[in-house]
Design a protein around this motif. Sequence first.
Motif, short mmCIF file in Angstrom:
data_model
loop_
_atom_site.label_atom_id
_atom_site.label_comp_id
_atom_site.label_asym_id
_atom_site.label_seq_id
_atom_site.Cartn_x
_atom_site.Cartn_y
_atom_site.Cartn_z
N PRO A 1 0.84 -1.21 -0.06
CA PRO A 1 0.07 -0.13 0.01
C PRO A 1 0.85 1.29 0.00
O PRO A 1 0.55 2.33 -0.45
N LYS A 2 2.15 1.22 0.52
CA LYS A 2 2.96 2.45 0.69
C LYS A 2 3.40 2.71 -0.70
O LYS A 2 3.51 3.93 -1.01
N GLN A 3 3.10 1.93 -1.78
CA GLN A 3 3.59 2.32 -3.16
C GLN A 3 2.39 3.09 -3.72
O GLN A 3 2.66 3.50 -4.97
N PHE A 4 1.18 3.24 -3.25
CA PHE A 4 -0.02 4.06 -3.75
C PHE A 4 0.23 5.34 -3.46
O PHE A 4 -0.88 6.42 -3.66
N ASP A 5 1.19 5.99 -2.88
CA ASP A 5 1.75 7.43 -2.34
C ASP A 5 1.71 8.12 -3.71
O ASP A 5 2.43 7.70 -4.71
N PRO A 6 0.75 9.12 -4.08
CA PRO A 6 1.02 10.17 -5.52
C PRO A 6 2.25 10.64 -5.68
O PRO A 6 2.72 10.72 -6.61
N GLN A 7 3.43 10.78 -4.66
CA GLN A 7 4.72 11.39 -5.07
C GLN A 7 5.37 9.97 -5.78
O GLN A 7 6.60 10.35 -6.12
N ASN A 8 4.81 8.92 -5.57
CA ASN A 8 5.50 7.57 -6.37
C ASN A 8 4.98 7.58 -7.70
O ASN A 8 5.17 6.33 -8.31
N TYR A 9 4.53 8.51 -8.51
CA TYR A 9 3.79 8.37 -9.68
C TYR A 9 4.88 7.84 -10.79
O TYR A 9 4.68 7.33 -11.63
N THR A 10 5.96 8.58 -10.72
CA THR A 10 7.16 7.95 -11.48
C THR A 10 8.28 7.05 -11.11
O THR A 10 9.18 6.80 -11.49
N ASN A 11 7.77 6.35 -9.96
CA ASN A 11 8.54 5.21 -9.60
C ASN A 11 8.24 3.93 -10.42
O ASN A 11 7.57 3.02 -10.00
N GLU A 12 8.60 3.92 -11.71
CA GLU A 12 8.28 3.02 -12.76
C GLU A 12 9.05 1.85 -12.81
O GLU A 12 10.13 1.82 -12.75
N GLY A 13 8.25 0.85 -13.06
CA GLY A 13 8.80 -0.64 -13.20
C GLY A 13 7.95 -1.82 -13.29
O GLY A 13 8.54 -2.97 -13.32
N LEU A 14 6.83 -1.23 -13.70
CA LEU A 14 5.67 -2.37 -13.95
C LEU A 14 5.27 -2.36 -15.37
O LEU A 14 4.80 -1.16 -15.96
N ASN A 15 5.51 -3.27 -16.04
CA ASN A 15 4.94 -3.52 -17.54
C ASN A 15 3.38 -3.57 -17.33
O ASN A 15 2.91 -4.75 -16.94
#
Length: 311
Positions: free
Chosen positions: A203-217
Amino acid sequence: MRDLRYSIRRLVKSPGFTTVVVLTLGLGIGANTAIFSVVNTVLLQPLGYREPDRLVTINHFYRSVALNNLEAPVSAIGFRDYRDKTKSFDAVAVETGWSANLTGTADPERVPASRVSGDYFRVLGVAPQLGRVFGRDEDEQGKNRVVVLSDGLWKRIYGADRGVIGKTMQLNAQSYTILGVMPQGFRAFFGRADIWTPLALDPKQFDPQNYTNEGLNLTARLKPGVSAKQADAEMHAFAEQVRRLYPNAVGQEWTLKVKTLNELATGGIRPALLVLLGAVGFVLLIACANVAISYSRASRRDRRKWRSVRR
């Protein structure tokens, strides 16, 4: 038939010329066969998924000369928003590769694996040949110790034992319950995998500041009647909303891009393959022309010899 019999007699009487003909035509036909096999596999055969024309990918796209118009995978919060807040898609799924250490069967080995979200198999539209696949209920922390196997791994490790469903296997020193086996020929679109397990995002990955924490196809299935162009327009509009809401997280050059799965698979190499196919076609034509010219010259020489003998 008379011409054919005459040609055969000529070839039998001239073994040297026959060898040149066979080699010339063999090279031309062989090159065409090899290239057509590649074109057939890459461009002509349909992808092994249900209604592949309805499958698309979504990527983050940076409209910047400095970044060379960079395309990137999506983030966890992006995946959730594209799945829950857009209208163009029947289902949306993401995957990411990982290497699993398989133990407890024979010699320990590293197996190519993929962590996928719960709708992954629904998006691709492929049912297992044995057992079942996991869904969104198992795509959660604490419920994700389940696994689906490829046909190749099932046969190689378990000898195609149909009683493997419900058994456990050790991956990275943790027990996973085997739920199902995919059919022969099924493969992940992004990379290679013999094992699929739930992604179970934190759930911590759903922080809006992580929008460009990219790694999922990301792969999505379009709703009936919705085109890839319409979906791309919706995602561009959605990207504008994200830029307004989180300007510090994504930046003004950031947007979203939709591509069909077929375009992604062949877009970069399709022109080159078609040019190559045309080139080897000309090679075959040249080979046939050379044989015809050589045969014609040989026939004229024989006629001149016959006339000189008669004189």
